[in-house]
Design a protein around this motif. Sequence first.
Motif, mmCIF file in Angstrom:
data_model
loop_
_atom_site.group_PDB
_atom_site.id
_atom_site.type_symbol
_atom_site.label_atom_id
_atom_site.label_comp_id
_atom_site.label_asym_id
_atom_site.label_seq_id
_atom_site.Cartn_x
_atom_site.Cartn_y
_atom_site.Cartn_z
ATOM 1 N N GLU A 144 -6.179 6.864 5.988
ATOM 2 C CA GLU A 144 -6.332 6.772 4.185
ATOM 3 C C GLU A 144 -5.045 6.285 3.611
ATOM 4 N N VAL A 145 -4.427 6.492 4.318
ATOM 5 C CA VAL A 145 -3.178 6.689 3.024
ATOM 6 C C VAL A 145 -2.626 4.846 3.443
ATOM 7 N N ASP A 146 -2.788 4.394 4.682
ATOM 8 C CA ASP A 146 -2.628 2.681 5.047
ATOM 9 C C ASP A 146 -3.745 2.021 4.319
ATOM 10 N N ALA B 95 10.962 -9.943 -5.846
ATOM 11 C CA ALA B 95 11.604 -9.098 -4.860
ATOM 12 C C ALA B 95 10.007 -8.030 -4.475
ATOM 13 N N MET C 268 -3.507 9.627 7.632
ATOM 14 C CA MET C 268 -2.565 8.753 7.682
ATOM 15 C C MET C 268 -3.231 7.112 7.886
ATOM 16 N N LEU D 114 -4.547 2.682 2.135
ATOM 17 C CA LEU D 114 -3.928 3.134 -0.140
ATOM 18 C C LEU D 114 -3.272 2.036 -0.134
ATOM 19 N N ARG D 115 -2.280 1.805 1.040
ATOM 20 C CA ARG D 115 -1.200 0.751 0.738
ATOM 21 C C ARG D 115 -1.484 -0.100 1.221
ATOM 22 N N ALA D 116 -2.239 -0.924 1.748
ATOM 23 C CA ALA D 116 -2.445 -1.940 2.284
ATOM 24 C C ALA D 116 -2.758 -2.889 0.514
ATOM 25 N N ARG E 21 1.047 -9.947 -7.969
ATOM 26 C CA ARG E 21 1.118 -10.374 -9.242
ATOM 27 C C ARG E 21 2.544 -11.090 -8.991
ATOM 28 N N THR E 22 2.939 -11.190 -8.051
ATOM 29 C CA THR E 22 4.529 -11.632 -7.595
ATOM 30 C C THR E 22 4.176 -13.014 -8.031
ATOM 31 N N GLU F 242 -2.863 -1.937 -2.592
ATOM 32 C CA GLU F 242 -0.927 -1.743 -3.221
ATOM 33 C C GLU F 242 -0.311 -2.739 -3.033
ATOM 34 N N ASP F 243 -0.220 -3.108 -1.817
ATOM 35 C CA ASP F 243 0.867 -4.337 -1.728
ATOM 36 C C ASP F 243 -0.090 -5.793 -1.599
ATOM 37 N N LYS G 4 0.443 -5.999 -5.486
ATOM 38 C CA LYS G 4 2.082 -6.269 -5.486
ATOM 39 C C LYS G 4 2.082 -7.785 -5.629
#
Lengths: 209, 433
Positions: free
Chosen positions: A185-187, A209, A183, A189-191, A200-201, A193-194, A197
């Motif tokens: 490691e996933v955290d 959104a 988990m 990755l997501r951080a 980009r926005t 990716e966020d 993002k």
Amino acid sequence: MGRFKQQILTEALEIVKLYPEAKSATIPLCHLAQSVDGYLTKDAIDHIAELTGTTPAEVYGTASFYDMIQLHPVGRYVIGVCTNIACMLQGGYELLEEAEGTFGAAVGETSPDGLFTVEEVECLATCDRAPCLHVNYRYFGPLNAEGVAKLKEDLIGGQLESKVPVHGVLSRVKRQTPELIPMDEVDNLRASEDASKAERTSAQGGSNA
Amino acid sequence: MPSHMGKIVLGRRSLENSHELDTYLNSGGYEGLRKALSMNPEDVVAQVIESNILGRGGAGFEAGRKWSMLKKATRRYLVINGDESEPATFKDHFLIENDPNQLVEGTIIAAYAIGASRAFIFLRGEFALGLERVQEAINSAYKIGALGRNIFGSTFSLDVVLHPGAGAYICGEETALLESLEGKRGFPRIKPPYFPAVIGLYGEPTIVNNVETVSNLPWIVTNGGGAFRALGEGRSTGTRIFALSGQVKNPGLYELEMVKTTFRDLIFSEELGGGLRDGRTLKAVIPGGVSAPWIAPEQIDLALGQDEVAKAGSMLGSGSIIVMDDSTCMVRAAWRISRFFMRESCGQCTPCREGSSWIEKVMARIEAGAGREEDLDLLMDLCDNIVPGVSWPPAQTTICVLGPSIPSSVAVGIRMFRDEFLTHIKEGGCPFD
Ligand SMILES: Cc1cc2nc3c(=O)[nH]c(=O)nc-3n(C[C@H](O)[C@H](O)[C@H](O)COP(=O)(O)O)c2cc1C
Ligand code: SF4
Ligand code: FES
């Protein structure tokens, strides 16, 4: 048996690892225990509590809420006849009566030879085959009196062995995949990716959104 | 095949071994995910918003809008609701057993779009074959690189876990489902928070979506949200699976373009329901699950669309349609539905727990011929105690909407078939026995 032994214990430990919190494994482990004993024994409850880091009272509290978890021994085959609305309209109650007679057990009881337990169940999501029933959660329908008699014959004669395992065995397909990604490691990755993002926005004026 | 017969989620129905990976790959399988991974997650969300697909689990909430409500947090979950226990609803069961790869692909696409840390597919425990098929599909997805680290060579990594339920209708309610997934009793959570998108599994933001909803995603991503939106009408876009059961010649699943078909077409057209049996006439139709008020024969020209059915005072709900002909005893039908609620109430709220068992008792005695004329008022009174004014849509007096669903069939049954109730009472028995 009671407590999980060797191979089953290995499987139990694998199941616990699938969840961020071990308590989530409670129901899957109850199913696992039932696949060995046909019902949830007192020893299995204790062992599940150990494996999930909870107490036997918590395991019992959860298990007793659910219809599929048996707290007392049942027959080799549990027959669940649906009498809910779509089946009722097509003779569900007549089928239930037929099943009680043919399998030699009233609703909630087990036949003297210990082979069949008959239950009245709610909709099995098989309503286009009404009236229907399940044997150890394998579905049959539409069924009439002859159909029930033939079903009993086939169960006893072993013709249905590959379709209908003994009570408690739900899925014969095991999870065969690599170890789960930890988990944290996933955290990470997501951080990241966020973060990209957000970049980009904001580059697009934050309209997306 | 009529032009309004859709081919999106049931597209592989006619293929042999539709549940196997090879069949899936040979019929466009995993193209949607590959395309999704070539897009930014927010652009996948935009396509789903564009499609305007309404959730297929019963509440009919826009999937794209739900996703946009997900609270910001590093850890968030996706949970697929495959509990399907609503009486006469059998569409998810079919998708799970016959196109499990499509379900898994849809799950991965949704997880990518919302950036889920892990996805859980919750299947009703009774779906034994479904559990085997979906586990096979998950295993295959890892084998071909559609799950695990760096999916299809991208930077996206994900695990999907299959979770078996253990038999409780209430676990279909999304907060009860999350409790169950946490290893507890299936007690619906007190609202607010209204949405798991704010506080869900393990207290983290969570999206719960129905099996049919996510099974549409591979098609939507492959063909674009606009192509989906071009089907149907108004808010009801795309196709939808209708589960037809009861006293009709061809019970089964029919995937139809939303709004383009009426109840009459579905029940009577030769290619669809095929009509009633041996000279029977139609008595009533139950749309959208047993919580929905019944529809009278005069109303069946109504279109199969979310808002259309709502305007007529009922609901499209889970997309199930139960046909009852003139051989059916309406007291017995309403009694059986009340019995279902009595058995499945989780017991947390007094109006639901007590109300359901009182209603069942009174209904049972009327059906058995031991009813009194005052029983009809008593029933309406009991209904009023659960839902003040017996309004539709029902007022919310309990933790979840199971409670407020109890009165509708009894109240509508009495309103539509009062004479039949009275005959039971006056003749001291069921005239259909
Ligand atoms: C009593 C009750 C039972 C429900 N049963 C189901 C179910 O079996 N399957 C399902 O997908 N949704 C069910 N729902 C709806 C879920 O709470 C939830 O709205 C849905 O899973 C969201 O998915 P969707 O937006 O894709 O439709 C039920 C709701 C209630 C109140
Ligand atoms: S309304 Fe009924 S089912 Fe829902 S939480 Fe209350 S008691 Fe449980
Ligand atoms: S009503 Fe019997 S399977 Fe649905």
